[in-house]
Design a protein around this motif. Structure first.
Motif, short mmCIF file in Angstrom:
data_model
loop_
_atom_site.label_atom_id
_atom_site.label_comp_id
_atom_site.label_asym_id
_atom_site.label_seq_id
_atom_site.Cartn_x
_atom_site.Cartn_y
_atom_site.Cartn_z
N LYS A 61 1.53 -1.08 0.48
CA LYS A 61 -0.08 0.06 -0.30
C LYS A 61 0.72 1.13 -0.09
CE LYS A 61 -4.14 -2.36 3.07
NZ LYS A 61 -4.76 -2.70 3.78
N PHE A 62 1.82 1.36 -0.91
CA PHE A 62 2.57 2.21 -1.12
C PHE A 62 2.51 3.91 -1.50
CE2 PHE A 62 6.37 4.20 -3.06
CZ PHE A 62 7.18 4.34 -2.60
N GLN A 63 1.22 3.90 -2.27
CA GLN A 63 0.96 4.86 -2.59
C GLN A 63 0.95 6.49 -1.40
OE1 GLN A 63 1.95 6.02 -5.77
NE2 GLN A 63 1.44 7.97 -5.00
N GLY A 64 0.59 5.82 -0.97
CA GLY A 64 -0.83 6.67 0.01
C GLY A 64 0.86 6.93 1.43
N TYR A 65 1.92 6.51 1.04
CA TYR A 65 3.19 6.85 2.20
C TYR A 65 3.70 7.59 1.45
CZ TYR A 65 8.08 5.71 3.58
OH TYR A 65 9.12 6.36 3.73
N ALA A 66 3.78 6.93 -0.17
CA ALA A 66 4.84 7.96 -1.29
C ALA A 66 4.37 9.44 -0.61
CB ALA A 66 4.49 7.27 -2.27
N ASP A 67 3.49 9.71 -1.09
CA ASP A 67 2.27 10.95 -0.99
C ASP A 67 2.26 11.59 0.42
OD1 ASP A 67 1.86 10.61 -3.56
OD2 ASP A 67 -0.42 9.87 -3.01
N ALA A 68 2.44 10.93 1.67
CA ALA A 68 2.44 11.19 2.97
C ALA A 68 4.02 11.76 3.38
CB ALA A 68 2.44 10.89 3.63
N ARG A 69 4.98 11.04 2.46
CA ARG A 69 6.68 11.16 2.73
C ARG A 69 7.02 12.08 2.02
NH1 ARG A 69 11.59 8.83 5.15
NH2 ARG A 69 12.96 10.14 4.44
N ARG A 70 6.49 12.11 0.92
CA ARG A 70 6.95 13.58 0.00
C ARG A 70 6.42 14.32 0.48
NH1 ARG A 70 4.42 11.59 -4.53
NH2 ARG A 70 5.98 10.16 -4.94
N ILE A 71 5.36 14.91 1.03
CA ILE A 71 4.24 16.21 1.56
C ILE A 71 5.30 16.20 2.78
CG2 ILE A 71 2.91 17.09 2.56
CD1 ILE A 71 0.55 15.38 0.42
#
Length: 479
Positions: A61-71
């Motif tokens: 479930k990486f996409q949510g993590y990627a968005d949160a980490r990027r922000i």
């Protein structure tokens, strides 16, 4: 027999159904087309062997993590970046002279950090030199110590590190200890509990802050960072375990390289840790950089952090730019030779430009599938005119890039898809002809202890081994 078939038949059918379902999931969710094809083909053709590994390596479930980490990273770099970036950042001078304006511009934008002048960097060859320097720095700490590793083992070396950190914490020094939850999966609770009881702020790194997902082996924090009082930082290939000191036959003696950095670039290295620590704890570590006098002299260093939450494929593009910058030579050492198409194309083009392209890899294996795939990539590299050397004394784990006579990069990134797209990595690019000469001398010693291979390594392999190499390469996007 009929009774057996009644039981086996449904199981076979179920395995294939699960394989097809998992293949559809892979096609929809895998980050690259090559990876999607590799998973889909293997899941449909060999579901008995690949469905379970897919749960560990492909399910995410990486996409949510990627968005949160990027922000989160963007906010930190806007509001909490080191002041030295504003006062001493340099995009001109020596880096531009040696590498060119366009390359300097692209690399600083790629990593999101500036070239900083006024540094000194030295190589630490192998585990004894590396950990002697690290422990000496920790012992002299007055204000704070930062420690981050991918693998930490509860062995003799791990005990030494634990005792050193506890001793400093008991002296009132702030100590931050971050370890990867999967890389250090066998680190016992008593080890962590002893650190916390002594006042060491200790946390595991995981993509999900609420719990450690043991089924998620991707997106690991592969960085190795130690920093003391903002004055000295250590980056490279070593983890914490006796094998890194050469005490694990048959891989010993272990060949690895770390660097010690002094100067303004330490702030950039510490900020990489800050981003990881903030993700793990939702807190900012308390440390301040010492005052550095502005200087145009000394070594210019660029810290290049990379990870799967980046807007660009930072690690892969860093290697592409480094290779494209070479006019005389590009020498690379890596334990795993599984380049993606962009990097492999850049290597082939460098050969066509007349560049001396050399890659140093191990002669001993620590992962069977990866080693088999690397053998085939080595053969393809030879056909393209790339010189391939196998290090003979022991296992080669260092990650070093030498560009012409002016620049060298050392850090944690391997030449494989896992470093390019799935792991968090850090590389330090140093522009200085004196340091480049030191790295050249180090690598020449390694080449002297290596065997340059030719196409007979592949041609003399049995038909079965060659088939296995080609099968292993099918999995290269996910290795």
């Amino acid at each position: 027999m009929e009774f057996d078939l009644l039981h086996v038949g449904p199981l076979v059918a179920l395995a294939h159904v699960l394989g097809v379902i998992a293949a559809c999931h892979a096609i929809l969710n895998t980050r690259t087309s090559q990876g999607a094809i590799a998973w889909a083909v293997s899941l449909v053709a060999m579901p008995y062997l690949t469905v379970v590994p897919y749960l560990f390596l492909g399910r995410s479930k990486f996409q949510g993590y990627a968005d949160a980490r990027r922000i989160e990273n963007e906010l930190l770099r806007t509001r909490a970046h080191p002041q030295i970036w504003d006062t001493q950042a340099s995009s001109a001078g020596l880096p531009t002279k040696e590498l060119g304006t366009r390359l300097v511009h692209s690399l600083t934008r790629l990593g999101g950090m500036p070239f900083l002048p006024g540094n000194s960097v030295r190589t630490l060859v192998n585990g004894a030199a590396t950990f002697e320097a690290i422990f000496e720095a920790i012992e002299g700490a007055r204000n704070y110590v930062i420690v981050q590793f991918f693998i930490v083992r509860d062995d003799a070396l791990g005990e030494l590190l634990k005792d050193a950190l506890i001793a400093k914490a008991q002296q009132g020094v702030r100590v931050y200890f971050l370890y990867d939850s999967i890389g250090s999966f066998d680190l016992p609770h008593r080890y962590v509990a002893a650190l916390r009881a002594a006042g060491v702020e200790t946390h595991p790194f995981a993509t999900n802050r609420r719990f450690v997902n043991r089924l998620q082996l991707n997106f690991r924090n592969h960085r190795k960072i130690v920093s003391v009082d903002g004055e000295r930082a250590f980056v490279g290939g070593h983890n914490v375990g006796v094998e890194y000191l050469g005490s694990k036959p048959p891989l010993s003696p272990w060949r690895d390289t770390h660097i010690e950095v002094r100067g303004p670039a330490v702030a950039s290295i510490q900020f990489v840790f800050t981003e990881d620590w903030h993700w793990a704890t939702q807190q900012l570590p308390e440390f301040a950089m010492p005052a550095f006098q502005p200087a145009d002299e000394g070594m210019h260093c660029l810290v290049v952090p990379s990870g799967p939450a980046d807007k660009q494929e930072t690690c892969s593009l860093f290697f592409v730019e480094a290779i494209n910058a070479a006019r005389e030579r590009i020498w690379i050492t890596t334990p795993y030779l599984i380049p993606d198409e962009a990097v492999f194309a850049a290597l082939r083009l460098a050969v066509l430009r007349g560049v001396d392209v050399r890659i140093l890899i191990p002669c001993r294996r620590d992962h069977r599938v990866v080693f088999a795939a690397s053998k085939l990539y080595a053969y393809d590299s030879l056909r393209a005119g790339i010189r391939i050397f196998r290090y003979q004394p022991g296992f080669l784990h260092q990650k070093v890039v030498l560009i012409d006579s002016a620049a060298a990069a050392i850090g944690s990134a391997n030449l494989d898809n896992r470093s390019f797209r799935l792991n968090f990595e850090i590389m330090v690019l140093t522009v200085d002809r004196g340091f480049a000469r030191d790295v050249e001398a180090m690598l020449l010693k390694d080449f002297a202890e290596s065997l340059e291979i030719d196409r007979t390594e592949y041609r003399n392999a049995s038909a079965l081994r060659r088939v296995l190499m080609h099968v292993a390469r099918l999995f290269s996007p996910i290795l």
